[in-house]
Design a protein around this motif. Structure first.
Motif, PDB file in Angstrom:
ATOM      1  N   SER A 159     155.189  36.076  64.743  1.00 55.46           N
ATOM      2  CA  SER A 159     154.336  36.467  63.617  1.00 55.46           C
ATOM      3  C   SER A 159     154.506  35.512  62.449  1.00 55.46           C
ATOM      4  O   SER A 159     153.538  35.193  61.741  1.00 55.46           O
ATOM      5  CB  SER A 159     154.674  37.891  63.179  1.00 55.46           C
ATOM      6  N   CYS A 160     155.720  35.053  62.239  1.00 57.09           N
ATOM      7  CA  CYS A 160     155.973  34.098  61.161  1.00 57.09           C
ATOM      8  C   CYS A 160     155.264  32.772  61.436  1.00 57.09           C
ATOM      9  O   CYS A 160     154.650  32.186  60.542  1.00 57.09           O
ATOM     10  CB  CYS A 160     157.475  33.893  60.996  1.00 57.09           C
ATOM     11  N   ILE A 161     155.338  32.304  62.683  1.00 60.65           N
ATOM     12  CA  ILE A 161     154.692  31.032  63.038  1.00 60.65           C
ATOM     13  C   ILE A 161     153.177  31.135  62.932  1.00 60.65           C
ATOM     14  O   ILE A 161     152.500  30.214  62.473  1.00 60.65           O
ATOM     15  CB  ILE A 161     155.106  30.615  64.464  1.00 60.65           C
ATOM     16  N   GLU A 162     152.620  32.278  63.317  1.00 59.87           N
ATOM     17  CA  GLU A 162     151.168  32.449  63.390  1.00 59.87           C
ATOM     18  C   GLU A 162     150.560  32.970  62.102  1.00 59.87           C
ATOM     19  O   GLU A 162     149.337  33.069  61.996  1.00 59.87           O
ATOM     20  CB  GLU A 162     150.834  33.415  64.530  1.00 59.87           C
ATOM     21  N   HIS A 163     151.362  33.306  61.109  1.00 56.70           N
ATOM     22  CA  HIS A 163     150.829  33.918  59.894  1.00 56.70           C
ATOM     23  C   HIS A 163     149.908  32.942  59.165  1.00 56.70           C
ATOM     24  O   HIS A 163     150.201  31.749  59.068  1.00 56.70           O
ATOM     25  CB  HIS A 163     151.980  34.330  58.974  1.00 56.70           C
ATOM     26  N   ASN A 212     173.452  33.076  58.017  1.00 58.36           N
ATOM     27  CA  ASN A 212     174.531  34.054  57.879  1.00 58.36           C
ATOM     28  C   ASN A 212     174.814  34.320  56.407  1.00 58.36           C
ATOM     29  O   ASN A 212     175.015  33.404  55.622  1.00 58.36           O
ATOM     30  CB  ASN A 212     175.799  33.550  58.564  1.00 58.36           C
ATOM     31  N   GLY A 213     174.845  35.604  56.057  1.00 58.74           N
ATOM     32  CA  GLY A 213     175.189  35.982  54.697  1.00 58.74           C
ATOM     33  C   GLY A 213     174.062  35.850  53.695  1.00 58.74           C
ATOM     34  O   GLY A 213     174.241  36.164  52.513  1.00 58.74           O
ATOM     35  N   ARG A 214     172.883  35.387  54.100  1.00 62.85           N
ATOM     36  CA  ARG A 214     171.761  35.247  53.180  1.00 62.85           C
ATOM     37  C   ARG A 214     170.870  36.477  53.229  1.00 62.85           C
ATOM     38  O   ARG A 214     170.788  37.169  54.237  1.00 62.85           O
ATOM     39  CB  ARG A 214     170.931  34.009  53.508  1.00 62.85           C
ATOM     40  N   MET A 215     170.191  36.737  52.128  1.00 63.52           N
ATOM     41  CA  MET A 215     169.271  37.855  52.034  1.00 63.52           C
ATOM     42  C   MET A 215     167.907  37.351  51.592  1.00 63.52           C
ATOM     43  O   MET A 215     167.793  36.271  51.007  1.00 63.52           O
ATOM     44  CB  MET A 215     169.786  38.894  51.035  1.00 63.52           C
ATOM     45  N   LEU A 216     166.882  38.144  51.850  1.00 62.53           N
ATOM     46  CA  LEU A 216     165.568  37.795  51.330  1.00 62.53           C
ATOM     47  C   LEU A 216     165.600  37.887  49.818  1.00 62.53           C
ATOM     48  O   LEU A 216     166.210  38.781  49.246  1.00 62.53           O
ATOM     49  CB  LEU A 216     164.505  38.738  51.889  1.00 62.53           C
ATOM     50  N   THR A 217     164.920  36.953  49.164  1.00 61.76           N
ATOM     51  CA  THR A 217     164.953  36.889  47.715  1.00 61.76           C
ATOM     52  C   THR A 217     163.857  37.737  47.099  1.00 61.76           C
ATOM     53  O   THR A 217     162.983  38.254  47.789  1.00 61.76           O
ATOM     54  CB  THR A 217     164.783  35.430  47.261  1.00 61.76           C
ATOM     55  N   HIS A 218     163.919  37.860  45.773  1.00 61.00           N
ATOM     56  CA  HIS A 218     162.829  38.481  45.021  1.00 61.00           C
ATOM     57  C   HIS A 218     161.610  37.589  45.200  1.00 61.00           C
ATOM     58  O   HIS A 218     161.418  36.623  44.478  1.00 61.00           O
ATOM     59  CB  HIS A 218     163.194  38.550  43.537  1.00 61.00           C
ATOM     60  N   ALA A 219     160.781  37.875  46.150  1.00 60.95           N
ATOM     61  CA  ALA A 219     159.696  36.951  46.443  1.00 60.95           C
ATOM     62  C   ALA A 219     158.593  37.662  47.193  1.00 60.95           C
ATOM     63  O   ALA A 219     158.664  38.851  47.469  1.00 60.95           O
ATOM     64  CB  ALA A 219     160.210  35.769  47.260  1.00 60.95           C
ATOM     65  N   HIS A 220     157.569  36.890  47.493  1.00 62.96           N
ATOM     66  CA  HIS A 220     156.422  37.380  48.228  1.00 62.96           C
ATOM     67  C   HIS A 220     156.869  37.795  49.632  1.00 62.96           C
ATOM     68  O   HIS A 220     157.354  36.978  50.400  1.00 62.96           O
ATOM     69  CB  HIS A 220     155.386  36.258  48.311  1.00 62.96           C
ATOM     70  N   VAL A 221     156.721  39.070  49.974  1.00 62.75           N
ATOM     71  CA  VAL A 221     157.158  39.585  51.266  1.00 62.75           C
ATOM     72  C   VAL A 221     155.997  40.292  51.939  1.00 62.75           C
ATOM     73  O   VAL A 221     155.270  41.072  51.317  1.00 62.75           O
ATOM     74  CB  VAL A 221     158.350  40.557  51.114  1.00 62.75           C
ATOM     75  N   TYR A 222     155.810  39.996  53.207  1.00 66.53           N
ATOM     76  CA  TYR A 222     154.743  40.606  53.989  1.00 66.53           C
ATOM     77  C   TYR A 222     155.367  41.403  55.136  1.00 66.53           C
ATOM     78  O   TYR A 222     156.248  40.909  55.843  1.00 66.53           O
ATOM     79  CB  TYR A 222     153.810  39.529  54.541  1.00 66.53           C
ATOM     80  N   LEU A 223     154.904  42.640  55.318  1.00 73.36           N
ATOM     81  CA  LEU A 223     155.399  43.512  56.381  1.00 73.36           C
ATOM     82  C   LEU A 223     154.533  43.354  57.620  1.00 73.36           C
ATOM     83  O   LEU A 223     153.325  43.591  57.571  1.00 73.36           O
ATOM     84  CB  LEU A 223     155.396  44.974  55.921  1.00 73.36           C
ATOM     85  N   SER A 224     155.134  42.917  58.727  1.00 73.23           N
ATOM     86  CA  SER A 224     154.428  42.789  60.001  1.00 73.23           C
ATOM     87  C   SER A 224     154.681  44.049  60.827  1.00 73.23           C
ATOM     88  O   SER A 224     155.750  44.227  61.406  1.00 73.23           O
ATOM     89  CB  SER A 224     154.901  41.540  60.749  1.00 73.23           C
TER      90      SER A 224
END
Length: 661
Positions: A241-245, A217-229
């Motif tokens: 998708s996260c588990i199988e990546h 709650n209240g957290r955001m994705l950081t400036h980091a490596h991001v992959y679009l599924s």
């Protein structure tokens, strides 16, 4: 067409670039051994890579494309990613020439190409590098004078006697320290240091497949490596998708239901710098972080059922039957991370229930910390059906008995120092009477700012309501023992009061947590404590602590920072009131169905009577009635007052005394 044109231009540039360099890639590594190690949150200054022909800048290039370009080129020694501008920087420079130029940058990362012999991993990088973190107390293997950081990484990758999750390389002594722990399994043993060392975390360790995710709650994705599924159109599919990546170890994901947007990232609360943001959450987006990963197998025998759990190793917690943590439990895991707990089908010792249709059920708790229960732990319902000989894991609920009491505090002291108040509040600063496991809370030690004294907190202990279990949170120096459970107490903004944010936790046998701590009063302000030093904090403490009572202050010349007196404060906190149900993640095998949830409990508000309470109340009422009859009958006989049960009923009129005004 634009995409194909871009790739053509990139290949042309790379062909020209490669042929203008007249040296050969140094290690001549086979493709299977070529890999990368990543240093997150760093970047080269703009002046470095724009003023040299040894760097090439590619705009609008995603991380996967950048990785592939550097991997396929023998001349490319490393690449940088700028997540704000979506740019890729390729270089032929060696690490020795780059290392001194690296600067902290939340929106960047540095990926260095290395060669590991005999090691196979399909991820885009095999190790994360974090400078300036040392390991304390869990050195499973020390290799002296190993020669280089790459050799240290290789030693961890090829270790056979245990699963090497991390290693620390000391540049001055060239010593390599291997450990079965990492930042997530035991964060308290990793300390920040000024020594020139690198903490190296293995990203290729095999984990169990049944994982839970906790909403942040209240957290955001950081400036980091991001992959679009792109194929994940539901939250459940995004989680899968996260588990199988396979490109990297996915530890968090964000799903936006309104746009069917699924974003995966290798970062979590252990690796992301506090406060760094990139992709903002909307009202329809939710961020989830990887919790515990456990595989479960059930064995059903004629007199008992056994749950065999495979957990992440090393396992330092405990597995026990819910409500029976000291009667039915298992502690140690084998080399493969397997823990077996056997529950008898009959009797009350472990709480197994017979549903009457051939099915026996029980509840087990997987607690990863050796003492306290956290919101990332697991509560699993297990069952054996003897009609079909199948096993089932169900998500269940447990009702916590007992009433909630208001937060109270007791302040005692031997000297007339200012009064302090110990409070536990929520995010809006309101006192709480009950919370959920994992809820963000704030422990506040409040004192009037007008006071001439400053305060410092130390010896903070968490105790269960029955005081059968205790845990030291802050030591006598004022330093946190396990920052993952409870952090350092710091001065509140613009105030002399102290505060520390933490997540609600509880003990295995009790929903009540009592905080008890020592508050030291110092003249003007208390000296700061260096928790990264083993000696510095103790020297400061010895220099300023003089245990001065009120009677002594008139004859001693006080100095700023002197400790005037210590008082003890304590408070009571109830941690479990309700349950947020979590969607199960399951898999089916032959006659085997698995569903599991994070460990959460629910308490419904109201007044509950147990069977024992009803029996005791009935006995007390009967005794009172018998005593009343025994008293009244002799009195009536002695006074001559006889009751005629055949007399007419009493009629009340206006003249009757009971109705008189």
């Amino acid at each position: 067409m634009k995409g194909s044109s871009l790739w053509r231009d990139v290949l042309i540039v790379f062909f020209v670039w490669n042929n203008t360099w007249d040296f050969v890639y140094p290690f001549g590594c086979v493709p299977e051994g070529t890999t990368f190690i990543r240093t997150p949150s760093v970047m080269l200054p703009l002046s470095v890579y724009t003023s040299s022909d040894d760097y090439i800048l590619l705009a609008k290039t995603d991380p996967s494309q950048c990785y592939r370009l550097c991997y396929d080129s023998e001349d490319c020694k490393a690449y940088f990613l700028d997540y704000t501008n979506h740019t890729c920087i390729l270089t032929r420079k060696d690490h020795t020439a780059i290392r001194s130029h690296l600067k902290p940058h939340l929106a960047g990362s540095y990926h260095r190409k290395i060669c590991l012999s005999g090691f196979r991993c399909k991820r885009h990088w095999t190790f994360d590098v974090v400078p300036g973190i040392r390991l304390v107390g869990q050195e499973d293997k020390v290799v002296p004078d190993i020669g280089s950081e790459i050799r240290c990484i290789e030693a961890c990758s090829l270790e056979k006697s245990f699963t090497c999750r991390s290693t620390v390389y000391d540049f001055s002594s060239r010593t390599c320290t291997l450990s079965a722990y990492d930042r997530r399994l035991a964060p308290e043993i990793f300390k920040i240091t000024s020594t020139e060392v690198d903490y190296l975390e293995n990203q290729c360790v095999s984990e169990p497949s049944q994982c839970t995710f906790n909403q942040q709650n209240g957290r955001m994705l950081t400036h980091a490596h991001v992959y679009l599924s792109r194929s994940s159109t539901t939250r459940e599919r995004c989680q899968e998708s996260c588990i199988e990546h396979v490109d990297f170890r996915c530890r968090s994901f964000m799903f936006d239901n309104s746009r069917s947007l699924c974003l995966l990232t290798p970062e979590d609360s252990y690796s992301s710098p506090e406060g760094s943001t990139n992709i903002k959450e909307t009202s329809s987006s939710e961020t989830y972080e990887l919790g515990s990963c456990i595989d479960v197998e059930m064995q059903c025998d004629s007199t008992s059922m056994t749950a065999i759990l495979r957990v992440s190793t090393p396992f330092r917690g405990r597995v026990y039957a819910l409500g029976h943590p000291y009667e039915c439990y298992a502690l140690t895991a084998g080399d493969k991370g397997e823990i077996a707990i056997t529950l008898p089908l009959h009797g009350q010792r472990c709480g197994t229930k017979n549903l009457g249709n051939g099915t026996f059920i029980n509840n087990i708790v997987v607690q990863h910390h050796p003492i306290v229960l956290k919101n990332s732990d697991r509560h699993i319902e297990v069952a054996c059906d003897y009609d079909e000989i199948k096993t089932t894991l169900r998500s269940g609920k447990h009702v916590q008995e007992g009433e909630f009491q208001k937060l109270s505090q007791v302040v005692t002291g031997l000297a007339p120092t200012p009064s302090v108040q110990l409070r536990v509040v929520n995010g809006t600063g309101e006192d709480i009477s009950g919370v959920e496991l994992g809820d963000p809370l704030l422990l506040k030690v409040e004192m009037q700012d007008e006071s001439i004294y400053g305060i410092r907190g130390s010896s903070l202990v968490a105790r269960s309501g029955s005081e059968s279990e205790t845990m030291l949170l802050i030591d006598d120096r004022g330093c946190p023992v396990e920052p993952s459970v409870f952090p350092l107490l710091t001065p509140a903004l613009g105030s002399k009061s102290l505060e520390a944010p933490f997540q609600a936790f509880r003990f295995a046998t009790d929903s009540t947590v009592k905080f008890q701590m020592t508050v030291s009063f110092c003249l003007d302000s208390c000296p700061s404590v260096d928790c990264n030093s083993n000696d510095g904090a103790q020297d400061i403490d010895n220099k300023h602590r003089r245990s001065i009572s009120a009677a002594d202050t008139s004859i001693l010349e006080l100095q700023a920072g002197d400790v005037i007196n210590d008082v003890i404060t304590e408070s009571v906190l109830f941690t479990v009131t309700s349950l947020k149900s979590a969607s199960p993640v399951g898999q089916r095998a032959r006659k085997f169905n698995v569903r599991s949830n994070p460990f959460t409990e629910i308490t419904e508000k109201g007044f509950c009577l147990t069977k024992a309470t009803v029996i005791i109340a009935s006995v007390v009422i009967c005794i009172l009635q018998v005593a009343l009859i025994c008293f009244c009958i002799p009195y009536l006989v002695l006074t001559g007052n006889h009751v005629d049960i055949s007399a007419a009923p009493i009629r009340l009129s206006a003249e009757h005394p009971l109705l008189a005004t």
